[in-house]
Design a protein around this motif. Sequence first.
Motif, PDB file in Angstrom:
ATOM      1  N   THR A  33       0.838  -1.202   0.000  1.00 49.30           N
ATOM      2  CA  THR A  33       0.000   0.000   0.000  1.00 49.30           C
ATOM      3  C   THR A  33       0.873   1.251   0.000  1.00 49.30           C
ATOM      4  O   THR A  33       1.840   1.348   0.758  1.00 49.30           O
ATOM      5  CB  THR A  33      -0.926  -0.003   1.219  1.00 49.30           C
ATOM      6  OG1 THR A  33      -1.852  -1.087   1.090  1.00 49.30           O
ATOM      7  CG2 THR A  33      -1.693   1.305   1.337  1.00 49.30           C
ATOM      8  N   ASN A  35       0.846   4.674   1.103  1.00 47.71           N
ATOM      9  CA  ASN A  35       0.050   5.493   2.010  1.00 47.71           C
ATOM     10  C   ASN A  35      -0.010   6.959   1.597  1.00 47.71           C
ATOM     11  O   ASN A  35      -1.036   7.620   1.786  1.00 47.71           O
ATOM     12  CB  ASN A  35       0.608   5.371   3.434  1.00 47.71           C
ATOM     13  CG  ASN A  35       0.419   3.975   4.001  1.00 47.71           C
ATOM     14  OD1 ASN A  35      -0.691   3.466   4.036  1.00 47.71           O
ATOM     15  ND2 ASN A  35       1.501   3.332   4.410  1.00 47.71           N
ATOM     16  N   PRO A  38      -2.665   6.578  -2.153  1.00 46.80           N
ATOM     17  CA  PRO A  38      -3.199   5.225  -2.378  1.00 46.80           C
ATOM     18  C   PRO A  38      -3.475   4.927  -3.842  1.00 46.80           C
ATOM     19  O   PRO A  38      -3.474   3.770  -4.253  1.00 46.80           O
ATOM     20  CB  PRO A  38      -4.501   5.226  -1.560  1.00 46.80           C
ATOM     21  CG  PRO A  38      -4.318   6.303  -0.541  1.00 46.80           C
ATOM     22  CD  PRO A  38      -3.471   7.348  -1.201  1.00 46.80           C
ATOM     23  N   ASN A  72      -8.559   6.046   7.859  1.00 47.18           N
ATOM     24  CA  ASN A  72      -7.278   6.738   8.032  1.00 47.18           C
ATOM     25  C   ASN A  72      -7.460   8.238   8.173  1.00 47.18           C
ATOM     26  O   ASN A  72      -6.771   8.893   8.973  1.00 47.18           O
ATOM     27  CB  ASN A  72      -6.355   6.432   6.849  1.00 47.18           C
ATOM     28  CG  ASN A  72      -5.936   4.980   6.806  1.00 47.18           C
ATOM     29  OD1 ASN A  72      -6.022   4.273   7.799  1.00 47.18           O
ATOM     30  ND2 ASN A  72      -5.490   4.529   5.651  1.00 47.18           N
TER      31      ASN A  72
END
Length: 689
Positions: A33, A35, A38, A72
């Motif tokens: 992933t 971050n 994305p 998130n």
Amino acid sequence: MSYQIAVDIGGTFTDGVLLDEASHRIWVGKTLTTNDDPGNGIADVVRQLLAQKPDDDRTVTRVVHGTTLITNTLLERKGSRVALIVNCGTRDTLDIRRELRYDIYDLTITFPPPLVAPDDRYEVSCRIGPDGLPWQSVNQAELADVVTAVATSGAEAVGVCLLHAAVSGDNEQKVANVMEAAAPELPITLSSELAAEIGEYERMSTVAANAYVQPKVARYLGMLDRRLRDLGVDGRIDIMVSNGGFTDAEQAARFPIRLLESGPAGGVLSAINCGAVNTIDRLLAFDMGGTTAKSCLAVDGKPEITHLFEFAREHRFKRGSGLPAKSPSIDLIEIGAGGGSIARIDGLGLLQVGPDSAGSEPGPACYGLGGETATVTDADLVLGYLDSESFLGGRMKLDVGRAYHVLTDTGKAIGLDTIATAWGIHDIVNENMAAAARTHIAEKGHDARRFAMIATGGAGPVHAVDVARRLRIRRIVCPVASGVGSCLGFLAAPARSDRSWSKVEPLSDVDMDAVALRLDDARVSAGAELASAGIDSCTVEWRATAEVRYVGQGNTVDVPIDAKPERSAVLAGFEAAYNKTFGRLVPGGVPEVVTWRLVGTSPMLPRSFALDAAEPGDVMGSSRAIYLPASKGFDEVPVYDRYTLSAGTSLEGPLVMVEPESTLVVAYPADVAVLEDGSVEVVLTEVSV
């Protein structure tokens, strides 16, 4: 027939699956992933999938997506500035909360700060009563001043949450009309549309959270659409939501708070689909990835749904320490245990694992990306459960030396050698997961021994057999491509639309004709939403329920109702459900209805998936030494390439079964078989007592 793509962004890996609708054949993609952006991970996975796509004229007509973006954003406090419009006297509701302490013995107790600052809360003096009738009309001059102040405040989104809007949203709509005319560029969230249920604080918290993430989600979905089109994918985009269904991108952008648990919901649906294919009617879905592990019970193909979810907890496993959201969600339990969970020595000199994770950046030490702490993946590698050369199908090499180094450093502090430390980490994380699942099962009133475990996630099959053994579950099933189980759940998921409204009144006073009319209106509204997701109205399955309790009580029971409910039938259903739950009725008790609910879903038909892999061949595999708990040492066990084994193959554990995205570890005596749909079944000879 054409192709579909499913993409899931997790805390450590971004997973993807390409599905051939005609043959049900699938191709898999996986990457770490990204971050910071994305979308880079999504693009990488989609490119992997398209590179495997057969060279034919068929196109990708649909992409279904689940994401951790909302979670998130809320955890990292990186959302938008929100202006919240409320009734006079309720400006401090987000600060007052419920005036309850989640730990009465903690003198330093803390709560997460509200998502909307006090100076960004605006009051209007209109008022609707609990019966839905107007008490005080909207003051147009006052409202104009409030709207002007909001429009010039720098707010990026607006939330409106007025008292008793669950019964009537008229005043909220009047506020929204004036706000839209003054600032049409600002997205507006109304509590009467998002969460028309009682609970002033919970409803206001939900509105604040939805507005807080709304602009970011809208930009993200726009970016997703552009990236997919740049890659040549022009199909419809559907978004997985927390309740176990999917919706279209427009609804997802409007109500993003409903996406909080989209990824975990996919894992549960993958397990339910596997259970349906293999006639397993009582299952424990176990999904363990790189960051967390999740468990959920499902009986007769139905997971329980909760209508109140909590996020951004100060203490991850203490209920009440976070912010509430009123949104339907699959009722699962999350454990801070994943492949990246960090091991350390706590203040008492004991080995502790999690709940924090190394994630994808820097990841476990063995990834060689800068991680300096021991994790569960490092321990699994040293114990022989993972192969350093075949991780992710050989696309990612693991550094055994780095894993040994960090485990040795961790063990020195408490006098353990490297292997003992590795087993200690593995043992602790399995016991943590088993203990959490044990509690979850007991709270639901079930006996774990009557269930089968269905394991998904990259780390799920590595740990599932030992966790099941601790729960005294004998049967474990790993679906095809279990390492990307959430994506398979997305592809098997039904479309779903929920409607609800609260009006607390004794059952004897309910206007049943008015309820029937409102159910009809809700069915039309939900049906339109399902139609926008491409669902034929003739195939929609409807389920209506009423939440009923006795006057003076706090908890309710669910009562199934008809489209045109009869009072006597609701009363009989309530008494039957109450008696089943509590063992007796309340003499002289007065039943009252709290909330009415309507759910529309498309059928969830069992789907078998066939991985595009090597043709079945010789069942003989290689071998390697793995740590066997029974002998407390290493021994050679056979290692099989899962997809060279044909349906009907029977083996005996201990063994290891490798696939590109995961590894099944059977460290105990067991009968292992490949089922007709390609799932692998493990039946333990003995379970823990």
